[in-house]
Motif scaffolding. Sequence first.
Motif, short mmCIF file in Angstrom:
data_model
loop_
_atom_site.label_atom_id
_atom_site.label_comp_id
_atom_site.label_asym_id
_atom_site.label_seq_id
_atom_site.Cartn_x
_atom_site.Cartn_y
_atom_site.Cartn_z
N LEU A 1 0.83 -1.20 0.00
CA LEU A 1 0.00 0.00 0.00
C LEU A 1 0.87 1.26 0.00
N GLY A 2 0.24 2.38 -0.33
CA GLY A 2 0.91 3.66 -0.24
C GLY A 2 1.02 4.38 -1.56
N LYS A 3 1.81 5.45 -1.53
CA LYS A 3 2.00 6.30 -2.70
C LYS A 3 3.24 5.84 -3.48
N TYR A 4 3.09 5.77 -4.79
CA TYR A 4 4.18 5.44 -5.70
C TYR A 4 4.29 6.56 -6.73
N VAL A 5 5.46 6.65 -7.36
CA VAL A 5 5.62 7.51 -8.51
C VAL A 5 5.98 6.63 -9.72
#
Length: 210
Positions: free
Chosen positions: A114-118
């Motif tokens: 989970l979480g933010k990716y670029v």
Amino acid sequence: MRKLSFLLQPLFLLICGIITSCSNDSHNPDEIYDYVPEEIVNKAYKYCKSHNYNTDICVFVNFSITSDKNRFFVFNFDNKEILIKSLCAHGYGKGSTKETPVFSNEVGSNCSSLGKYVISGYRKMVRIDENCFELKGLDSTNSNAYRRGILIHPSYLVNLCQSLYGLAYIPLGLTSQGCFAINHNALEEMEELYKTQTNKKILLYAFVTE
């Protein structure tokens, strides 16, 4: 029996066509909030703005939605419209089931994170003649994403499940060892969109709701 099978085949194809059509119906401006809570959309936008990321589009993956339904969404912030949507496989590690993923940031876990990716790049997959998007994790929950080789990539198995929309979970296995495996049409649409949006980094936000 063979004659009956011959007669039933067109009916089966027709049903699959109807299902596929329904799963890729036209979008309406408020539809994103049926899949992604408004507070998460707003949080993603604020993050993109404060970090000089792309504020036109963002990718959301809602792992609270089961894998037999669309849970991968490319969203346009300006008109609040879903541009692309797809089924999305999850990793098979640490006791994950086809209904419920277990999340981990551990190298070798074969789990989704989970979480933010670029989105950090666009290339051919190693050993497979398929295009893919590379990802880097931005949070403590997915900081090993690049080391783990986490990608957005297409899958023929996801294609099949997409044609049976709502009727079959994506089976666990090598389809995803933590990657975001989507259908080929969705990836091709992302490729075309990416070519027009490369001036700023694009965020992917994977989450679950309570």
